[in-house]
Design a protein around this motif. Structure first.
Motif, PDB file in Angstrom:
ATOM      1  N   GLU A   1      11.020  -4.688   9.251  1.00  0.00           N
ATOM      2  CA  GLU A   1       9.809  -4.701   8.552  1.00  0.00           C
ATOM      3  C   GLU A   1       8.680  -4.070   8.930  1.00  0.00           C
ATOM      4  O   GLU A   1       8.277  -4.127  10.322  1.00  0.00           O
ATOM      5  N   CYS A   2       7.828  -3.209   8.202  1.00  0.00           N
ATOM      6  CA  CYS A   2       6.896  -2.654   8.608  1.00  0.00           C
ATOM      7  C   CYS A   2       5.566  -3.336   8.346  1.00  0.00           C
ATOM      8  O   CYS A   2       5.216  -3.556   7.198  1.00  0.00           O
ATOM      9  N   PRO A   3       4.980  -4.133   9.312  1.00  0.00           N
ATOM     10  CA  PRO A   3       3.879  -4.929   8.965  1.00  0.00           C
ATOM     11  C   PRO A   3       2.424  -4.200   8.256  1.00  0.00           C
ATOM     12  O   PRO A   3       2.555  -3.027   8.771  1.00  0.00           O
ATOM     13  N   ILE A   4       1.829  -4.760   7.705  1.00  0.00           N
ATOM     14  CA  ILE A   4       0.579  -4.190   7.020  1.00  0.00           C
ATOM     15  C   ILE A   4      -0.496  -5.120   7.520  1.00  0.00           C
ATOM     16  O   ILE A   4      -0.606  -6.302   7.343  1.00  0.00           O
ATOM     17  N   PHE A   5      -1.339  -4.668   8.245  1.00  0.00           N
ATOM     18  CA  PHE A   5      -2.413  -5.483   8.681  1.00  0.00           C
ATOM     19  C   PHE A   5      -3.832  -4.871   8.116  1.00  0.00           C
ATOM     20  O   PHE A   5      -3.916  -3.784   7.830  1.00  0.00           O
ATOM     21  N   GLU A   6      -4.742  -5.817   7.896  1.00  0.00           N
ATOM     22  CA  GLU A   6      -6.272  -5.339   7.629  1.00  0.00           C
ATOM     23  C   GLU A   6      -6.962  -4.875   8.660  1.00  0.00           C
ATOM     24  O   GLU A   6      -7.199  -5.839   9.629  1.00  0.00           O
ATOM     25  N   ILE A   7      -7.566  -3.817   8.777  1.00  0.00           N
ATOM     26  CA  ILE A   7      -8.000  -3.394   9.911  1.00  0.00           C
ATOM     27  C   ILE A   7      -9.627  -2.885   9.420  1.00  0.00           C
ATOM     28  O   ILE A   7      -9.901  -2.670   8.452  1.00  0.00           O
TER      29      ILE A   7
END
Length: 407
Positions: A123-129
């Protein structure tokens, strides 16, 4: 104190609690000694970084030995809590070791061998930066991609070419998505493995293919190295000059300067050879880096007076003019080749991405970045970038395709 043994019989809750304590202790120790553990690492495979002292053979810490002991026990438990802990132990140790000034690639390689790639998440995680007050979502590499990157780089640094070749091919065959140009890195390692396994001509063609998509100085330098070993001095010189004039700090190119000195020696341009060897030496002195014995030996072959470190600026300026004078005209104008520019306006900045204009020389070009593109969150007003022009269609103006941010 409580006579609790850590083994296959240990209950899951006790085992994971122990594992998280090791994770916390490791992070705490590193923060105390270095203070960088909480910094984000944008890529697990930044070959642009110059290893001053790579592969130092210092021993394992007691904490790493304990972490290695608990990993197989966590695998046996097989529950979600254990898998999450395994992932975090992998990340904290690898990030820590790769951040050290003297990287112990043997330790990293051995540590990676404790993990079963089939058990790592794809899984390729998506983070808010947060980038200059603007929140953006960014997708990051999966655990499996990070493992492949770390393991293959360690194998490359250790010269374990057969395994590096096989595992890099496995990465390209296994992974469906790549980040930070990791597909190019795997392809490059396959090419270098072929060279070291006795197929230099095949390596040359593969590196040239990679260079079309990833115009990096160190790939040009690798081509120059191979051509020099094959006694093709003119092609070695051509790619060495392309590398030295390509984007990248000169301090990172001290081995390239040494190679240029050797090439110029073969071309019987002794004065220029001496100056390139000298610049390689005084750049090292200026950074307090170790000077290798082979550099001293090359300089002893000249009768010239030693160049002082106080003349660094003068010598650098002189050789930069020499290099630029050898660059073909097509590299100094806006063409389909990659060029430098600066962002001068943003028209839109929303959930769909960003678009605007950049300036290069006296020209302005429109660019468009989708929200899921890895660089989108890093592009802002006055950001300097490397870009290439897309061919114009239907009479429309050419558009810029941003390839990299210049730090």
């Amino acid at each position: 104190e409580y006579n609790i043994e850590i083994n296959k019989e240990t209950k899951s809750r006790i085992l994971t609690a122990y594992g998280w304590l090791l994770w916390s202790k490791y992070k705490e120790e590193y923060a105390k000694n270095d203070g960088r553990i909480d910094q984000d690492v944008k890529t697990f495979d930044d070959d642009r970084k110059f290893d001053i002292q790579s592969n130092a053979h210092h021993g394992k810490t007691e904490l790493i030995s304990k972490i290695e002991g608990v990993i197989p026990l966590l695998y046996e438990k097989g529950d979600d809590f254990s898998r999450n802990l395994i992932s975090n132990l992998f990340l904290v140790v690898v990030k820590t070791e790769k951040d050290k000034p003297a990287i112990n690639w043997k330790l990293i390689n051995d540590f990676c061998s404790n993990f079963d790639p089939n058990e790592l998440s794809t899984e390729c995680p998506i983070f808010e930066i947060d980038r200059k007050g603007i929140k953006q979502k960014k997708e990051f590499a999966s655990e499996l991609e990070k493992w492949f990157c770390t393991k293959t780089k360690a194998l490359e640094k250790l010269g374990e070419w057969q395994e590096c070749f096989e595992l890099s091919k496995c990465a390209l065959d296994t992974l469906n998505r790549f980040h930070d140009s990791n597909d190019s890195w795997f392809a490059r390692r396959i090419a270098l493995a072929k060279k070291n396994l006795g197929s230099p001509k095949e390596t040359i063609e593969e590196l040239k293919t990679i260079l079309k998509n990833k115009n990096e100085w160190f790939i040009q330098k690798e081509l120059a190295d191979i051509y020099f070993e094959e006694n093709d001095i003119e092609d070695a010189f051509k790619y060495a000059i392309e590398a030295i004039t390509n984007y990248g700090r000169l301090e990172y190119k001290i081995n390239l300067l040494f190679l240029l000195g050797k090439i110029l020696n073969e071309k019987n341009e002794k004065e220029l050879a001496f100056k390139h060897f000298s610049l390689s030496k005084i750049l090292r002195e200026n950074e307090n880096w170790k000077i290798p014995q082979n550099l001293f030996e090359e300089l002893r072959n000249f009768d010239n007076a030693e160049v002082s470190i106080s003349d660094l600026g003068k010598l650098k300026s002189e050789l930069q003019k020499y290099w630029q004078g050898l660059v073909p005209e097509k590299h100094t104008t806006i063409t389909s080749e990659r060029s430098e520019g600066v962002i001068i306006s943003l028209l839109h900045n929303n959930e769909r991405g960003k678009d605007g204009f950049l300036r290069s020389g006296n020209n302005e070009y429109y660019f468009n970045l989708p929200a899921n593109y890895s660089l989108t969150s890093e592009i802002d007003l006055n950001t300097r970038v490397i870009f290439e022009l897309r061919p114009s269609k239907d009479g429309k103006k050419s558009q810029a395709r941003i390839k990299r941010k210049i730090d």
